[in-house]
Design a protein around this motif. Structure first.
Motif, PDB file in Angstrom:
ATOM      1  N   GLU A   1     -16.484 -36.909  15.193  1.00 31.78           N
ATOM      2  CA  GLU A   1     -16.581 -38.122  14.266  1.00 31.78           C
ATOM      3  C   GLU A   1     -15.574 -37.776  13.083  1.00 31.78           C
ATOM      4  O   GLU A   1     -14.860 -38.728  12.706  1.00 31.78           O
ATOM      5  CB  GLU A   1     -17.952 -38.371  13.488  1.00 31.78           C
ATOM      6  N   ILE A   2     -15.625 -36.364  12.693  1.00 33.73           N
ATOM      7  CA  ILE A   2     -14.487 -36.152  11.613  1.00 33.73           C
ATOM      8  C   ILE A   2     -13.023 -36.256  12.092  1.00 33.73           C
ATOM      9  O   ILE A   2     -12.183 -36.706  11.432  1.00 33.73           O
ATOM     10  CB  ILE A   2     -14.951 -34.542  11.219  1.00 33.73           C
ATOM     11  N   GLU A   3     -12.924 -35.654  13.423  1.00 35.37           N
ATOM     12  CA  GLU A   3     -11.568 -35.636  13.962  1.00 35.37           C
ATOM     13  C   GLU A   3     -11.188 -37.059  14.170  1.00 35.37           C
ATOM     14  O   GLU A   3      -9.972 -37.653  13.706  1.00 35.37           O
ATOM     15  CB  GLU A   3     -11.563 -34.933  15.270  1.00 35.37           C
ATOM     16  N   GLN A   4     -12.273 -38.068  14.811  1.00 33.28           N
ATOM     17  CA  GLN A   4     -11.809 -39.559  15.028  1.00 33.28           C
ATOM     18  C   GLN A   4     -11.411 -40.246  13.627  1.00 33.28           C
ATOM     19  O   GLN A   4     -10.472 -40.881  13.459  1.00 33.28           O
ATOM     20  CB  GLN A   4     -12.814 -40.200  15.613  1.00 33.28           C
TER      21      GLN A   4
ATOM     22  N   ALA B   1     -20.736 -39.450   3.707  1.00 36.07           N
ATOM     23  CA  ALA B   1     -22.384 -39.512   3.893  1.00 36.07           C
ATOM     24  C   ALA B   1     -23.040 -39.103   5.012  1.00 36.07           C
ATOM     25  O   ALA B   1     -24.084 -38.557   5.176  1.00 36.07           O
ATOM     26  CB  ALA B   1     -22.863 -41.366   3.928  1.00 36.07           C
ATOM     27  N   LYS B   2     -22.218 -38.995   6.128  1.00 35.54           N
ATOM     28  CA  LYS B   2     -22.607 -38.290   7.432  1.00 35.54           C
ATOM     29  C   LYS B   2     -22.591 -36.814   7.090  1.00 35.54           C
ATOM     30  O   LYS B   2     -23.733 -36.017   7.699  1.00 35.54           O
ATOM     31  CB  LYS B   2     -21.881 -38.830   8.462  1.00 35.54           C
TER      32      LYS B   2
ATOM     33  N   ALA C   1     -25.953 -34.325   7.252  1.00 31.82           N
ATOM     34  CA  ALA C   1     -26.129 -33.319   8.039  1.00 31.82           C
ATOM     35  C   ALA C   1     -26.338 -31.919   7.230  1.00 31.82           C
ATOM     36  O   ALA C   1     -26.422 -30.870   7.756  1.00 31.82           O
ATOM     37  CB  ALA C   1     -24.777 -32.819   9.051  1.00 31.82           C
ATOM     38  N   GLN C   2     -26.512 -32.147   5.986  1.00 29.95           N
ATOM     39  CA  GLN C   2     -26.828 -31.113   4.850  1.00 29.95           C
ATOM     40  C   GLN C   2     -25.568 -30.240   4.759  1.00 29.95           C
ATOM     41  O   GLN C   2     -26.007 -28.924   4.459  1.00 29.95           O
ATOM     42  CB  GLN C   2     -28.135 -30.628   5.169  1.00 29.95           C
ATOM     43  N   LEU C   3     -24.620 -30.691   4.946  1.00 29.37           N
ATOM     44  CA  LEU C   3     -23.375 -29.394   4.675  1.00 29.37           C
ATOM     45  C   LEU C   3     -22.931 -29.697   3.454  1.00 29.37           C
ATOM     46  O   LEU C   3     -22.265 -28.920   2.784  1.00 29.37           O
ATOM     47  CB  LEU C   3     -22.188 -29.858   5.711  1.00 29.37           C
TER      48      LEU C   3
ATOM     49  N   GLU D   1     -25.829 -29.607  18.816  1.00 31.55           N
ATOM     50  CA  GLU D   1     -25.255 -30.921  19.252  1.00 31.55           C
ATOM     51  C   GLU D   1     -24.966 -31.899  18.023  1.00 31.55           C
ATOM     52  O   GLU D   1     -23.812 -32.565  18.254  1.00 31.55           O
ATOM     53  CB  GLU D   1     -26.555 -31.618  20.072  1.00 31.55           C
ATOM     54  N   LEU D   2     -25.892 -31.945  16.968  1.00 26.58           N
ATOM     55  CA  LEU D   2     -25.593 -32.642  15.830  1.00 26.58           C
ATOM     56  C   LEU D   2     -24.103 -32.317  15.195  1.00 26.58           C
ATOM     57  O   LEU D   2     -23.406 -33.024  14.967  1.00 26.58           O
ATOM     58  CB  LEU D   2     -26.612 -32.639  14.901  1.00 26.58           C
TER      59      LEU D   2
END
Length: 118
Positions: free
Chosen positions: A18-21, A47-48, A52-54, A10-11
């Motif tokens: 959010e990345i696409e927007q 930061a997001k 998400a630890q990517l 879900e996250l």
């Protein structure tokens, strides 16, 4: 010992949206030559992605990009590519450098917006 928890599906789906927007917003800011707003928005996006630890605080990618949805994958690949490029005079990796790579990897930007810029 640090235990990294994997982000939920879900996250990750929310992050993909959010990345696409952000991508479309950044394209608009690029066309308007509003580089300060671009940097601010891109920093918030990174930061997001870090939350998400990517990626880590040094912008190192901590995961396999191909394991993620399209825009997330392209963003992560762009970070890897930007970090791999030789820096002249040991310049710091800037958001602008990463953004240029990321935007050029996006087909909509290449086909619709880039031709308008010339």
């Amino acid at each position: 010992m640090i235990l990294l928890t994997q982000p939920s599906n879900e996250l990750l789906q929310e992050l993909e949206l959010e990345i696409e927007q952000a991508l479309y917003s950044l394209i608009d800011l690029e066309l308007a030559e509003n580089y300060a707003a671009m940097n601010t928005q891109f920093a918030q996006l990174l930061a997001k992605v870090q939350a998400a630890q990517l990626i880590d605080y040094k912008l190192d990618v901590l995961v396999e990009p191909q394991a993620f949805a399209t825009e997330t994958c392209i963003l992560l690949q762009s970070l890897i590519e930007a970090k791999a490029r030789p820096n002249k005079r040991h310049r710091l990796l800037t958001h602008r450098m990463i953004l240029k790579i990321w935007l050029r990897k996006n087909q909509r930007f290449i086909k619709e917006f880039l031709p308008q810029m010339f």
